[in-house]
Design an enzyme around this catalytic site. Sequence first.
Site, short mmCIF file in Angstrom:
data_model
loop_
_atom_site.label_atom_id
_atom_site.label_comp_id
_atom_site.label_asym_id
_atom_site.label_seq_id
_atom_site.Cartn_x
_atom_site.Cartn_y
_atom_site.Cartn_z
N SER A 180 -11.38 -0.76 3.36
CA SER A 180 -10.49 -1.15 4.46
C SER A 180 -9.80 0.10 5.02
CB SER A 180 -9.45 -2.15 3.96
OG SER A 180 -10.07 -3.33 3.53
N ARG B 278 0.82 -1.22 0.00
CA ARG B 278 0.00 0.00 0.00
C ARG B 278 0.86 1.27 0.00
NH1 ARG B 278 -2.37 -3.87 -0.72
NH2 ARG B 278 -4.37 -4.57 0.12
N GLU C 261 -4.80 2.86 6.38
CA GLU C 261 -4.57 2.83 4.94
C GLU C 261 -5.12 4.12 4.33
OE1 GLU C 261 -6.07 0.12 1.17
OE2 GLU C 261 -5.85 -0.81 3.13
#
Length: 338
Positions: A237, A166, A333
């Site tokens: 998420s 990520r 995230e």
Amino acid sequence: MIRIEENYFIKELHTFRMPVYARWFVEYETVDELVSLLRSELLQQNRFLPIGGGSNLLFVNEHYNGVLLHSAIRETKILQETDSEVLVRVGSGIVWDDFVTQCVAKGWGGAENLSYIPGEVGASAVQNIGAYGVEVKDIIHEVETIEIATGSPRIFQNSECEYGYRSSIFKHALKGKYIVTAVVYRLQKQPKLHLDYGNLRSSLPEGNFSIADVRKAVIDIRRSKLPEPDEYGSAGSFFMNPVIPLAQYEKLKISYPDMPHYVVDETHVKVPAGWLIDRCGWKGKCHGGAAVYEKQCLVLINKDNALPADVVALASQIRESVRKTYGIEINPEVNYIE
């Protein structure tokens, strides 16, 4: 055509769908328009934030005192094609899942595990989106950008993007230095399927699988875990799965023998953040109008007219709870925008 809006209500421009206003919203359709904007007084004299579909953003205040800069570059062009693969150049403003739909329809493999991820193409290359054992870095050939300071074009080869979990050079070392205008993807005509992550293989029918079968299974799984956009606002998420030393995991496993993990390398494992949050008792818990989604603890939702402060506080409480219980730091995230 360049579009400029003042005091713009951006509830529909970010997937948390909270009541946030931006001082300006600006949209461009070509690279030349972007370069012109970068030289304009509006962007020279005010802070600005390039945004995609707003799927990975948390505005921490109800007013963003700056310019939200959005790409409407939506051209797709095949650059090279052989019997085995295709290179396709995709404008940064194209909706990511629309591109995946196109790939599957044409039999181009590589993106099917990334189905139904919200956002746009430009953000995919910045965030290194991933799901079900695949990351977008696996199919990115190069990334076309404009340098903010000079308005000059620069192409980053995949190897220059410093892709990690990520993360990318655009999120860290060169954050705020370049704007992505297009991404070139390398896709396969005889695709190798990736089915061994989570419950993906067991969700497929028996027999031979196609990339269309994989896409359908991924969408079905995601729909079973994530709220539909018209149900609750969210950013998907919210937390990244933490990567911890193997020695730390083995010590924790003595006390928590059912703790799942995925091997990263010889000395590190990845632990599902959703499992950690669930075991800390957060499923369904609320703070103000924000809540932890009942079906997937990785997801924070705008359950009841949440304000940005509600989500920020809830996320902070969850992180502290996991830290105290397991000694593991879980990081968002989602990008916090002040």
